[in-house]
Write an enzyme that holds these catalytic residues in place. Structure first.
Site, short mmCIF file in Angstrom:
data_model
loop_
_atom_site.label_atom_id
_atom_site.label_comp_id
_atom_site.label_asym_id
_atom_site.label_seq_id
_atom_site.Cartn_x
_atom_site.Cartn_y
_atom_site.Cartn_z
N THR A 29 -45.47 -21.81 22.01
CA THR A 29 -45.59 -20.36 22.14
C THR A 29 -46.94 -19.93 21.56
O THR A 29 -47.82 -20.76 21.36
CB THR A 29 -44.38 -19.64 21.47
OG1 THR A 29 -44.42 -18.24 21.81
CG2 THR A 29 -44.36 -19.79 19.96
N ASN A 30 -47.12 -18.64 21.30
CA ASN A 30 -48.39 -18.19 20.73
C ASN A 30 -48.14 -17.14 19.65
O ASN A 30 -46.99 -16.82 19.34
CB ASN A 30 -49.32 -17.66 21.83
CG ASN A 30 -48.69 -16.52 22.59
OD1 ASN A 30 -48.30 -15.51 22.01
ND2 ASN A 30 -48.55 -16.68 23.90
N ARG A 31 -49.21 -16.59 19.09
CA ARG A 31 -49.07 -15.73 17.90
C ARG A 31 -48.72 -14.27 18.19
O ARG A 31 -48.67 -13.46 17.28
CB ARG A 31 -50.38 -15.78 17.09
CG ARG A 31 -50.53 -17.09 16.32
CD ARG A 31 -51.85 -17.11 15.59
NE ARG A 31 -52.02 -15.97 14.72
CZ ARG A 31 -53.19 -15.52 14.29
NH1 ARG A 31 -54.30 -16.11 14.67
NH2 ARG A 31 -53.26 -14.47 13.49
N ALA A 98 -47.98 -11.49 25.86
CA ALA A 98 -48.95 -12.59 25.93
C ALA A 98 -48.22 -13.79 26.55
O ALA A 98 -47.78 -14.69 25.83
CB ALA A 98 -49.46 -12.92 24.53
#
Ligand code: CTP
Length: 230
Positions: A29-31, A98
């Site tokens: 995943t991402n931030r 995102a």
């Protein structure tokens, strides 16, 4: 906040990162925290607009107690399906999410065991939700559908933001600098510049995401009023 030109539109907001599974216990995943998207959905609902939030990997606490509809999704493809199902001529889509740009080529149905010293995993490109939405807008003649994107950049903000606006055929893009820890991802603050496809540029200095949300909606509302007059 009065939003005259948005009052009969369906507001679809996406928030958070997406999750791409590798095996039953591992994912990528991402931030992205989802705060910006949730703030926009909150502001839209508060302004009396018909609001839908499509939430990826967003903290449960951020989503609790909301009175508007929320659809939860996992992967970028799931988010694309949810967006596609909701798009209509009279909608405003704000992609504050995102979505992961890549996913694993193969998802193992069992936990991958550690064997060799090196493990090579192939990633494949995910569909771009805004790009797909632009195609739907064109093919279905959804001429009133407004597409809004975000551009999170660490450098050359204006160049990349305008590039994305054009490439994805958007009506507007909200650009934010994520190179510092005070703005962007997990922060409650952000610094934003909105670029509209008619060349109009609106800038707001460092502000709380909830105030940025109002700023974005207010400016879209004004923009719709202006293009209507022409
Ligand atoms: N976006 C999308 N579908 C994707 C990836 C991104 O719709 N698969 C949307 C985001 O929600 C955002 C905009 O596209 O509104 C720009 O996202 P960003 O991550 O800044 O840019 P990318 O197009 O992914 O390009 P890059 O990562 O190379 O900067």
């Amino acid at each position: 906040m009065k939003l005259k030109n948005l009052s009969d539109k369906k507001i679809i907001v996406s928030a958070g990162g997406t999750i791409e599974m590798l095996d039953p216990v591992r994912f990528m995943t991402n931030r992205s925290s989802g705060k910006m998207g949730v703030s926009i959905a909150d502001a839209a609902y508060k302004a009396g607009l018909n609001t839908l939030l499509i939430a990826g990997n967003v903290d449960k606490n951020l989503l609790s107690g909301k009175k508007y509809e929320i659809i939860k999704v996992l992967s970028t493809r799931d988010m694309l399906d949810a967006v596609k199902n909701q798009l209509c001529d009279n909608a405003l889509l704000i992609m504050a999410a995102a979505p992961a740009d890549y996913s694993f080529k193969e998802i193992s149905s069992v936990k991958i065991k550690k064997k060799s010293d090196e493990l090579n995993i192939t990633l494949v490109k995910n569909p771009d939700i805004l790009m797909e939405s632009s195609k739907i807008k064109q093919n279905m003649n959804f001429n009133n559908l407004i597409l809004a994107g975000f551009a999170a950049e660490t450098n050359d903000l204006e160049k990349y933001a305008i590039g994305k606006l054009k490439e994805k055929n958007l009506d507007l893009i909200c650009a934010n600098d994520v190179s510092t820890s005070e703005s962007g991802f997990e922060s409650d603050y952000n610094k934003i510049t909105i670029y509209f496809k008619n060349g109009l540029k609106k800038e707001l200095n460092m502000a709380l995401k909830k105030d940025i949300a109002k700023f974005i909606l207010k400016n879209i509302d004004t923009y719709l009023g202006e293009i209507d007059e022409k």
